[in-house]
Design an enzyme around this catalytic site. Structure first.
Site, PDB file in Angstrom:
ATOM      1  N   LYS A   3       0.848  -1.195   0.000  1.00  0.00           N
ATOM      2  CA  LYS A   3       0.000   0.000   0.000  1.00  0.00           C
ATOM      3  C   LYS A   3       0.885   1.248   0.000  1.00  0.00           C
ATOM      4  CE  LYS A   3      -3.732  -2.596   0.697  1.00  0.00           C
ATOM      5  NZ  LYS A   3      -4.843  -2.737  -0.243  1.00  0.00           N
TER       6      LYS A   3
ATOM      7  N   HIS B  48      -6.570 -13.272  -7.689  1.00  0.00           N
ATOM      8  CA  HIS B  48      -7.399 -12.280  -7.006  1.00  0.00           C
ATOM      9  C   HIS B  48      -8.801 -12.335  -7.594  1.00  0.00           C
ATOM     10  CE1 HIS B  48      -8.863  -8.537  -5.295  1.00  0.00           C
ATOM     11  NE2 HIS B  48      -7.802  -8.524  -4.512  1.00  0.00           N
TER      12      HIS B  48
END
Length: 475
Positions: free
Chosen positions: A175, A294
């Site tokens: 992140k 994902h």
């Protein structure tokens, strides 16, 4: 129903739609071992009987159309038609029914999830006779399972490649997910891996944007993981997202990852598509790459309780198409996931044979024959206080992924990774000693934090963080 009380929907239904139940509703049908079985949650329009709605689903997802056509006489309808063989009401729902449909295996191309879904869910969800339709589960017969390669490697082969046994694997999503330069991104990867994580990860929408082109990211991440390997003596990995706008570009990225010598790549299997995913999975098996999956976009399909497709179906499809990991909810974090339902599809991902269990949302017994298992990934809003529950819920064969729960540590990325590794090792040791993680979890974490300042700092900063919302995905 008298003309005075007929609804507009029922009039339109009679006027424009063939009466399907005479042909496609067959309650006496005995299913075959080779049939693909589907459980649909059906919400008919007012005035449409449930038998007619179930038969319409069977027809429109197999051989039927709205009227009789002369070419029906050129084939064997009995051999190829789908059949609605059972209907039951949904408890607590006045106008919802579970319609069970059997499809002959000859309707489907071998080894093609794309073709299977195009048939079963491709057109029928827009059918006017239905207010809503949801595919709850599929039974994939052994004969069809054997036409798929499935996961490139599977759980045991992955553990052997990584030389890591007896505990869940630890990961972290880098992140902020967008905006970092490739070099800064690689530095974050290195700090997390040297701190004790097994994997770091590209987020789902990290592809090849102007701020960080894919080749630069691949190079810096490879440098980071090799450096971390040298320092720790452990095999490390970073999920390099190969998802791209074309299959050719996706494969170019996967080939480059293999040339770099990294152990794992990644794909967004729903936005990328099943054809692309199966292509990549075959390449990964042939070239020794693990494949992380994902599920970006899944909630668009599976979040609504009465329309769409349940994630357990998407999970089964992924096991067939191919992937070694897939995100599967957390039960305790920020993303959707009720415990029993989540554990139901986690078993469908990992186990060789899963019995029917409606209490966990499993409508059919599923035998995966020799298809390898998939590691479920718990990710989204989790931190060190969740570690005992995650270890107890998911067990050893899982990946626990802490993004903000690593990078949000007040001392930095590496201490955040240390905190998570210490918490995990403490939970595994306590479990192996016979302690109850569900009951003693907080105490186990507090004990470990006494000799790990990194864990103590993490415990302090996240002690009040909770995500307490009612799950949408209930039975």
């Amino acid at each position: 129903m008298s003309p005075q009380t007929e609804t507009k929907a029922s009039v339109g239904f009679k006027a424009g739609v063939k009466d399907y139940k005479l042909t496609y509703y067959t309650p006496d049908y005995e299913t075959k071992d080779t049939d693909i079985l589907a459980a649909f949650r059906v919400t008919p329009q007012p005035g449409v009987p449930p038998e007619e709605a179930g038969a319409a689903v069977a027809a429109e997802s197999s051989t039927g159309t709205w009227t009789t056509v002369w070419t029906d006489g050129l084939t064997s309808l009995d051999r190829y038609k789908g059949r609605c063989y059972h209907i039951e009401p949904v408890p607590g729902e006045e106008s919802q029914f579970i319609a069970y449909v059997a499809y002959p295996l000859d309707l489907f191309e071998e080894g093609s999830v794309t073709n299977m879904f195009t048939s079963i869910v491709g057109n029928v969800f827009g059918f006017k006779a239905l207010r809503a339709l949801r595919l709850e589960d599929l039974r994939i017969p052994n004969a069809y399972v054997k036409t798929f390669q499935g996961p490139p490697h599977g759980i045991q082969v992955e553990r052997d490649k990584l030389n890591k046994y007896g505990r869940p694997l630890l990961g972290c999503t880098i992140k902020p997910k967008l905006g970092l330069s490739a070099k800064n991104y690689g530095r974050a990867v290195y700090e997390c891996l040297r701190g004790g994580l097994d994997f770091t990860k590209d987020d789902e929408n990290v592809n090849s944007q102007p701020f960080m082109r894919w080749r630069d990211r691949f190079l810096f991440c490879a440098e980071a993981l090799f450096k971390a390997q040298e320092e720790t003596g452990e095999i490390k990995g970073h999920y390099l997202n190969a998802t791209a706008g074309t299959c050719e570009e996706m494969m170019k990225r996967a080939v480059f990852a293999r040339e770099l010598g990294v152990p794992i790549v990644m794909h967004d299997y729903l936005t990328g598509g099943f054809t692309a995913n199966t292509t990549l999975a075959h390449y990964c098996r042939d070239n020794g790459l693990l494949l992380h999956i994902h599920r970006a976009m899944h909630a668009v399909i599976d979040r609504q309780k009465n329309h769409g497709m349940h994630f357990r179906v998407l999970a089964k499809a992924l096991r067939m198409s191919g992937g070694d990991h897939i995100h599967a909810g957390t039960v305790v974090g920020k993303l959707e996931g009720e415990r029993e339902i989540t554990l139901g599809f986690v078993d469908l991902l990992r186990d060789d044979f899963v019995e029917k269990d409606r209490s966990r949302g499993i409508y059919f017994t599923q035998d995966w024959v020799s298809l390898p298992g998939v590691l479920p990934v718990a990710s989204g809003g989790i931190h060190v206080w969740h570690m005992p529950a995650l270890t107890e819920i998911f067990g050893d064969d899982s990946v626990l992924q802490f993004g903000g729960g690593t990078l949000g540590h007040p001392w930095g990325n590496a201490p955040g990774a240390v905190a998570n590794r210490v918490a995990l090792e403490a939970c595994v040791q306590a479990r192996n000693e016979g302690r109850d993680l569900a009951r003693e979890g907080n105490e186990i974490i507090r004990e470990a934090s006494k000799w790990s300042p990194e864990l103590a700092a993490a415990c302090e900063i996240w002690k009040e963080i909770k995500f307490e919302f009612q799950a949408m995905d209930t039975l």
